[in-house]
Design an enzyme around this catalytic site. Structure first.
Site, PDB file in Angstrom:
ATOM      1  N   MET A  12       3.994  -2.186  25.985  1.00 15.22           N
ATOM      2  CA  MET A  12       4.935  -2.993  27.403  1.00 15.22           C
ATOM      3  C   MET A  12       4.390  -3.016  28.783  1.00 15.22           C
ATOM      4  O   MET A  12       3.270  -2.230  29.032  1.00 15.22           O
ATOM      5  CB  MET A  12       6.194  -2.141  27.469  1.00 15.22           C
ATOM      6  CG  MET A  12       7.087  -2.344  26.200  1.00 15.22           C
ATOM      7  SD  MET A  12       8.633  -1.230  26.089  1.00 15.22           S
ATOM      8  CE  MET A  12       9.363  -2.475  27.072  1.00 15.22           C
ATOM      9  N   HIS A  13       4.695  -3.645  29.516  1.00 17.34           N
ATOM     10  CA  HIS A  13       4.576  -3.702  30.946  1.00 17.34           C
ATOM     11  C   HIS A  13       3.084  -4.229  31.306  1.00 17.34           C
ATOM     12  O   HIS A  13       2.953  -4.477  32.550  1.00 17.34           O
ATOM     13  CB  HIS A  13       4.708  -2.153  31.676  1.00 17.34           C
ATOM     14  CG  HIS A  13       5.633  -1.464  31.089  1.00 17.34           C
ATOM     15  ND1 HIS A  13       6.959  -1.944  31.101  1.00 17.34           N
ATOM     16  CD2 HIS A  13       5.758  -0.361  30.366  1.00 17.34           C
ATOM     17  CE1 HIS A  13       7.954  -0.853  30.817  1.00 17.34           C
ATOM     18  NE2 HIS A  13       7.249  -0.075  30.248  1.00 17.34           N
ATOM     19  N   ASP A  39       6.996  -2.008  21.934  1.00 20.81           N
ATOM     20  CA  ASP A  39       6.608  -1.103  21.058  1.00 20.81           C
ATOM     21  C   ASP A  39       7.718  -0.088  20.604  1.00 20.81           C
ATOM     22  O   ASP A  39       8.051   0.328  19.475  1.00 20.81           O
ATOM     23  CB  ASP A  39       5.500  -0.695  21.262  1.00 20.81           C
ATOM     24  CG  ASP A  39       5.167   0.219  22.578  1.00 20.81           C
ATOM     25  OD1 ASP A  39       6.268   0.169  23.418  1.00 20.81           O
ATOM     26  OD2 ASP A  39       4.208   0.783  23.039  1.00 20.81           O
TER      27      ASP A  39
END
Length: 490
Positions: free
Chosen positions: A78-79, A237
């Site tokens: 992520m991110h 995830d």
């Protein structure tokens, strides 16, 4: 028919082939480089992800009929900030979730915009790993790159775009950008203005089980598949891992011991903890979840084993450990700073309590215990929200360690459930692909049907009490070290 789950991790891309009954037929993993151009920075080349997919998918299907593949979906780190220009070329390396360069931008968001406003706009506050601070960093430090931005993507969505041409993301992954109104499932106009971007630069939003497109003709020919293979949005995830472990509906918990560590609590209703110490995100089942994230989990053990002890024989090192709950050495697992609950990019990994009697095994045990204590920090926040956690499933590379699972069960004083299938994100992604193709009625029923328990590790009363006393000492270490961490990073 077959369904492919793509787990785009930090160290490797895993491809998982599942049949319509949920049985895993094949798994292939392809590693790629992780770059640290400066202290505290972490980057990857998105083209490396795509090359890993291209080679991995052919290997995955080598002994199978590629024409039987019906759907592909994703679970991804992520991110991360992936930016493309108007020619669909990657502008710069992706800035990853564990990158700590955005201290100034995080301070601006939390202090000048204000945590209360951020929570109102997005249900969360700014953390160094989130995407919005990275956008501000590029704007301030690489203005020429900022001006080139045509598309802003998350890592897994780059693979979906290359496969289908669909410029998309899902709500669970978008929740970690600090750009999404999590409660109302739409882009936050206030955050778009704060970041000085345009909504058309952001992807179209979908539920994790939605079909976003089909395979491009050239990809179908390259991989030997049909053009009508469905591309399903997928999930971040941790949300994908939750699907793969049956962490759906209200009140279930999953602990992930991957590169990072997470405590994931599924929730039927939207909820925000009073201090925003836990992330409040949308879930891949169409509902919500709370999540605590520690930035270094299994990566701490990998660092200790391979970088320091210079061995890859993890089992041999752990087999030497025989006494639990008596270790006088403590380890703060903040090798990349820390997110939950401290939100401190200055925090660093630290050993405390060594003496002339300290042995190699004590240090190894301290690393495992330190991660377990940090996970308990997140669990304690949930308890303050009156969220009872009586048991948890566990997944990720670290979950393969019997010793580590036993330590976590006793540190948390809850039952830890290991599953027959421990391939959390990849398996969850494959389940999402099957749901998107209509094999199962919905995500929750599919997830609960396909996640099967293999073993339950119960806490031992005496050992759990010893670990509770040790944890009370551990939790005093960070507050004492906080000022020093700040000075060390000046």
């Amino acid at each position: 028919m077959y369904y492919i789950g793509v787990d785009l991790g930090t160290s490797s891309l895993k491809l998982l082939l599942m049949d319509e009954k949920g049985k895993i037929q094949n798994i292939v993993s392809k590693e790629y480089n992780l770059y640290f151009p400066k202290e505290g920075w972490a980057e990857q080349n998105p083209q490396d992800w795509w090359r890993a997919f291209e080679t991995g998918i052919l290997e995955l299907l080598e002994d199978y009929d590629a024409k039987e593949v019906e759907g592909i979906s994703f679970g991804g780190q992520m991110h991360g900030l992936v930016i493309l220009d108007d020619h669909d070329e990657v502008i710069r390396p992706a800035i990853l979730w564990n990158d700590g360069r955005t201290k100034k931008q995080v301070a601006y968001l939390n202090e000048e915009i204000g945590k209360e406003k951020l929570s109102e706009y997005t249900a969360n506050i700014a953390f160094a790993g989130f995407t919005a601070p990275k956008i501000l960093w590029v704007k301030e430090n690489e203005p020429e790159n900022f001006e080139k931005i045509s598309k802003i993507m998350l890592p897994k969505d780059y693979i979906a775009y290359k496969l289908s041409g669909a410029f998309c993301t899902d709500y669970s992954d978008a929740s970690g950008m600090l750009l999404l109104d999590v409660k109302n499932k739409c882009w936050s106009k206030e955050m778009i203005e704060i970041c000085k971007i345009k909504e058309e630069q952001l992807p179209k939003l979908y539920e994790s089980y939605d079909v976003v497109g089909t395979l491009k003709k050239e990809n179908a020919e390259k991989f030997g598949m049909n053009e009508n293979v469905k591309i399903i949005a997928g999930a971040g995830d941790n949300a994908a891992a939750a699907i793969g472990t049956g962490t759906v509906g209200g009140g279930r918990c999953n602990i992930s011991l991957g590169t990072s560590g997470t405590v994931f609590i599924s929730n039927d209703r939207f909820e925000v903890d009073s201090n925003n110490a836990l992330h409040s995100f949308d879930h891949a089942d169409g509902k919500y979840h709370l999540m605590g994230c520690i930035l270094s989990a299994a990566s701490c053990n990998k660092w200790w084993m391979e970088n320091i002890l210079e061995t890859k024989d993890y089992n041999n090192e752990q087999d030497k450990i025989d006494k639990l709950g008596e270790n006088s050495v403590y380890f703060l697992p903040y090798l990349m700073g820390e997110r939950s609950p401290h939100n401190d990019s200055n925090a660093r990994g630290t050993f405390v309590g060594m003496t002339m009697d300290t042995k190699r095994e004590d240090m190894t045990l301290a690393v495992l215990e330190g991660v377990a204590y940090a996970i308990r920090d997140c669990v304690e926040i949930a308890k303050k929200q009156d969220i009872p956690i009586k048991s948890a499933t566990i997944c990720g590379g670290g979950a393969k360690s019997d010793l580590w699972c036993k330590i976590i069960a006793n540190v948390l004083n809850i039952e830890i459930k290991r599953l027959e299938t421990e391939e959390g994100p990849g398996y969850g992604a494959a389940i999402l692909a099957a749901v998107g193709c209509g094999v199962y009625e919905n995500v929750e029923s599919a997830s609960l049907k396909l996640s099967k328990e293999k073993m339950v590790i119960k806490p031992e009363k005496e050992l759990a009490e010893k670990y509770n006393q040790k944890y009370q000492k551990f939790r005093e270490l960070y507050p004492e070290m906080k000022k020093l961490f700040g000075k060390l990073n000046q």
